[in-house]
Design an enzyme around this catalytic site. Structure first.
Site, PDB file in Angstrom:
ATOM      1  N   ARG A  30       0.802  -1.248   0.073  1.00  0.00           N
ATOM      2  CA  ARG A  30      -0.115  -0.185  -0.005  1.00  0.00           C
ATOM      3  C   ARG A  30       0.934   1.241  -0.103  1.00  0.00           C
ATOM      4  O   ARG A  30       1.941   1.315   0.717  1.00  0.00           O
ATOM      5  CB  ARG A  30      -1.037  -0.028   1.257  1.00  0.00           C
ATOM      6  N   ARG A  80       2.743   3.781   4.824  1.00  0.00           N
ATOM      7  CA  ARG A  80       2.269   4.244   6.573  1.00  0.00           C
ATOM      8  C   ARG A  80       3.161   3.465   7.455  1.00  0.00           C
ATOM      9  O   ARG A  80       3.590   2.295   6.989  1.00  0.00           O
ATOM     10  CB  ARG A  80       0.756   3.558   6.571  1.00  0.00           C
ATOM     11  N   ARG A  86      -1.317  -5.933  14.281  1.00  0.00           N
ATOM     12  CA  ARG A  86      -2.557  -5.475  14.130  1.00  0.00           C
ATOM     13  C   ARG A  86      -3.595  -6.419  13.772  1.00  0.00           C
ATOM     14  O   ARG A  86      -4.723  -6.634  13.819  1.00  0.00           O
ATOM     15  CB  ARG A  86      -2.569  -4.391  12.821  1.00  0.00           C
TER      16      ARG A  86
END
Ligand code: AP5
Length: 217
Positions: free
Chosen positions: A127, A160, A171
């Site tokens: 991403r 990120r 996560r």
């Protein structure tokens, strides 16, 4: 309509939420985006949230509920709302129910997006996000036309910090421990509950999402 999008990190909640909210002129409420904006602006909330986010842990419920309450108060009460990444704990779901009740609204539909962990890990490692306009890319699945640069506004794309491998693993654990219980919570609620397999191309996932009876009507 008030929609809640549930699912693990990287499953594509944000990608689908943006599309649906645009099509319906609804409000897209992503607590992750709101927290990242608070961090960029250096607000007290942003400073408090930073450590939790960098470690892949959830930001405390009370901070999140204050943030959502304030944000919702700015959204017209007849507007569609798509929640992305919120609620993430049963305490947040209870809090959301209370806030909505005060506005004469309720959660109408919960959509759970599902994909295997190896898909999620690849999506998150690939991403890239635009810090300026919020556009989201993926170096494997949806690359920008010019590597490292946003197609829409030309800004330099970012990876990120919480998309690093160790944080992604945490996560995913946090999702199982603290957010997955919301599946039973919402299945037992009055809201409609739907599941969509999200390990398919964005267009196919969106077509299924769009065709849900509660969304298509
Ligand atoms: P947040 O920003 O909410 O992150 P998340 O839930 O972990 O979700 P992601 O944004 O990582 O994934 P997504 O499902 O939206 O996938 P996306 O569409 O981007 O939260 C970050 C942190 O903030 C948390 O860890 C926590 O610390 C804090 N926080 C936020 N909300 C909180 C709350 N309510 N309570 C407490 N703490 C909170 O897609 C991922 C990638 O895959 C992209 O590159 C995309 O282009 C690609 N992609 C998407 N769909 C497809 C597809 N179908 N095929 C191929 N590629 C795809």
């Amino acid at each position: 309509m008030v929609l809640v999008l549930l699912g693990p990190p990287g499953v594509g909640k944000g990608t689908q939420a943006v599309r649906l909210a645009e099509e319906f002129h609804g409000a897209h409420v992503s607590t992750g985006d709101l927290l990242r904006a608070a961090r960029r602006d250096g607000t007290p909330l942003g400073r408090k949230a930073q450590g939790y986010m960098d470690d892949g842990e959830l930001v405390p419920d009370a901070l999140i509920l204050d943030l959502v309450r304030e944000h919702l108060s700015e959204i017209a009460s007849d507007r569609h709302v798509v929640f992305d990444g919120f609620p993430r704990t049963t305490a947040q779901a209870d809090g959301l129910g209370g806030v909505l009740a005060g506005l004469g609204r309720t959660v109408d539909l919960v959509v759970l997006f599902e994909a295997p962990d190896e898909t999620l890990i690849k999506r998150l490692s690939g991403r890239r996000t635009c810090p300026s306009c919020g556009a989201v890319y993926n170096v494997f699945f949806n690359p920008p036309e010019v590597a490292g640069s946003c197609d829409r506004c030309g800004a330099t794309l970012e990876h990120r910090t919480d998309d690093q491998a160790a944080t992604v693993r945490r996560r995913l654990e946090v999702y199982q421990e603290q957010t997955a219980p919301l599946i039973a919570y919402y299945e037992g609620s009055g809201a409609a509950f739907e599941r969509i397999r999200a390990d398919r191309p964005v267009e196919d996932v969106y077509a299924d999402f769009r065709a849900l009876p509660e969304v298509a009507k």
